[in-house]
Design a protein around this motif. Structure first.
Motif, PDB file in Angstrom:
ATOM      1  N   UNK A  57     -12.962  12.329  -6.996  1.00  0.00           N
ATOM      2  CA  UNK A  57     -13.607  11.077  -6.585  1.00  0.00           C
ATOM      3  C   UNK A  57     -12.587  10.103  -5.992  1.00  0.00           C
ATOM      4  N   UNK A  58     -11.448   9.936  -6.655  1.00  0.00           N
ATOM      5  CA  UNK A  58     -10.439   8.983  -6.196  1.00  0.00           C
ATOM      6  C   UNK A  58      -9.882   9.348  -4.826  1.00  0.00           C
ATOM      7  N   UNK A  59      -9.784  10.638  -4.549  1.00  0.00           N
ATOM      8  CA  UNK A  59      -9.222  11.072  -3.266  1.00  0.00           C
ATOM      9  C   UNK A  59     -10.172  10.846  -2.097  1.00  0.00           C
ATOM     10  N   UNK A  60     -11.409  10.413  -2.381  1.00  0.00           N
ATOM     11  CA  UNK A  60     -12.328  10.029  -1.311  1.00  0.00           C
ATOM     12  C   UNK A  60     -12.083   8.593  -0.851  1.00  0.00           C
ATOM     13  N   UNK A  61     -11.312   7.834  -1.635  1.00  0.00           N
ATOM     14  CA  UNK A  61     -11.028   6.434  -1.312  1.00  0.00           C
ATOM     15  C   UNK A  61      -9.790   6.363  -0.417  1.00  0.00           C
ATOM     16  N   UNK A  62      -9.945   5.983   0.842  1.00  0.00           N
ATOM     17  CA  UNK A  62      -8.799   5.969   1.754  1.00  0.00           C
ATOM     18  C   UNK A  62      -7.708   4.976   1.350  1.00  0.00           C
ATOM     19  N   UNK A  63      -8.059   3.980   0.516  1.00  0.00           N
ATOM     20  CA  UNK A  63      -7.064   3.009   0.070  1.00  0.00           C
ATOM     21  C   UNK A  63      -6.170   3.569  -1.038  1.00  0.00           C
ATOM     22  N   UNK A  64      -6.618   4.649  -1.672  1.00  0.00           N
ATOM     23  CA  UNK A  64      -5.857   5.246  -2.779  1.00  0.00           C
ATOM     24  C   UNK A  64      -5.268   6.608  -2.416  1.00  0.00           C
ATOM     25  N   UNK A  65      -5.976   7.385  -1.604  1.00  0.00           N
ATOM     26  CA  UNK A  65      -5.554   8.757  -1.290  1.00  0.00           C
ATOM     27  C   UNK A  65      -4.226   8.767  -0.540  1.00  0.00           C
ATOM     28  N   UNK A  66      -3.418   9.812  -0.771  1.00  0.00           N
ATOM     29  CA  UNK A  66      -3.667  10.917  -1.715  1.00  0.00           C
ATOM     30  C   UNK A  66      -3.359  10.503  -3.148  1.00  0.00           C
ATOM     31  N   UNK A  67      -4.167  11.009  -4.076  1.00  0.00           N
ATOM     32  CA  UNK A  67      -3.983  10.717  -5.497  1.00  0.00           C
ATOM     33  C   UNK A  67      -3.662  12.009  -6.224  1.00  0.00           C
ATOM     34  N   UNK A  68      -2.597  12.017  -6.991  1.00  0.00           N
ATOM     35  CA  UNK A  68      -2.284  13.188  -7.807  1.00  0.00           C
ATOM     36  C   UNK A  68      -2.512  12.845  -9.271  1.00  0.00           C
ATOM     37  N   UNK A  69      -2.570  13.859 -10.118  1.00  0.00           N
ATOM     38  CA  UNK A  69      -2.910  13.640 -11.509  1.00  0.00           C
ATOM     39  C   UNK A  69      -1.792  13.973 -12.474  1.00  0.00           C
ATOM     40  N   UNK A  70      -1.792  13.275 -13.592  1.00  0.00           N
ATOM     41  CA  UNK A  70      -0.882  13.562 -14.705  1.00  0.00           C
ATOM     42  C   UNK A  70      -1.721  13.627 -15.978  1.00  0.00           C
ATOM     43  N   UNK A  71      -1.596  14.733 -16.702  1.00  0.00           N
ATOM     44  CA  UNK A  71      -2.299  14.936 -17.964  1.00  0.00           C
ATOM     45  C   UNK A  71      -1.300  14.688 -19.082  1.00  0.00           C
ATOM     46  N   UNK A  72      -1.523  13.627 -19.855  1.00  0.00           N
ATOM     47  CA  UNK A  72      -0.562  13.213 -20.873  1.00  0.00           C
ATOM     48  C   UNK A  72      -1.194  13.306 -22.258  1.00  0.00           C
TER      49      UNK A  72
END
Length: 223
Positions: free
Chosen positions: A170-185
């Motif tokens: 979902x976040x990567x569809x937002x051009x103001x945020x993309x590209x978004x990578x994830x961290x699992x903590x």
């Protein structure tokens, strides 16, 4: 939500094709438009599904008993009903979301306050960044300025990786945020969850609760 238990066969037509032969199954039609087909095993995982946005058309006349679900890419999920055993609809309303236990909530607060734990140069955007499907625990930027979404668990298991994957999509569809990578903590990450996260390009970080709280290790030291 609409719950249908029916003897049916299912065909998927898209980039690939798949067929489920006739058997009793549970069909979930959610308010967001998604349709999923379940058997009486596999825990929460469906046999086949169509994610929103998609449309469901119930056949009439000669096509009566045939459901056709089509997504925006033109892929089709065709459900052929032979016998409907149960059909009911329920209004669930707006879900309040998952309430984290005290440790998870405190981990989120501590990590946001010490965001450099994830790496030098990290900066916090905000905690509980709201999306259409729920809040992302922490949204931040790394030293290169790339957006990073962090999902925090006390015990990291596969369902947590799946949850973060949905947020990233979902976040990567937002051009103001993309590209978004994830961290699992998490304080502890199960091997299967780590394998799945790595396969999806998601980083894993094991959190030391006491270290985040500023408590020294109480083990005996020579120096």
């Amino acid at each position: 939500m609409r719950l249908v238990i029916a003897r049916c066969s299912v065909d998927y037509a898209g980039r690939l094709t798949a067929h489920l032969p006739s058997a009793p199954r549970l069909i979930l039609v959610k308010a967001d438009g998604s349709v999923s087909i379940h058997a009486d095993d596999r825990a929460y995982k469906p046999l086949n599904w169509m994610s929103p946005p998609c449309t469901l058309k119930e056949g009439t006349g000669e096509e009566e008993g045939v459901w056709t679900v089509v997504n925006k890419a033109g892929e089709k999920l065709i459900i052929t009903m032979e016998e409907i055993l149960h059909d009911s609809s329920h209004e669930l309303g707006v879900d309040p979301g998952l309430i984290k236990d005290g440790v998870e909530a405190h981990l989120q607060e501590l990590l946001a306050d010490r965001i450099e734990t994830l790496g030098e140069g990290y900066t916090l955007i905000r905690r509980e960044y709201m999306t259409a499907i729920g809040p992302v625990d922490i949204l931040c930027r790394d030293a290169e300025g790339q957006t990073v979404a962090v999902e925090i668990k006390r015990r990291g298991e596969i369902d947590g990786v799946e949850q973060l994957t949905r947020y990233l999509e979902l976040l990567n569809r937002d051009p103001h945020l993309a590209p978004v990578r994830g961290v699992f903590a998490a304080q502890e990450i199960k091997p299967q969850a780590r394998v799945l996260a790595t396969d999806r390009g998601i980083g894993c970080v094991v959190l030391d609760y006491d270290a985040l709280r500023g408590i020294e290790d109480d083990k005996l030291r020579l120096f």
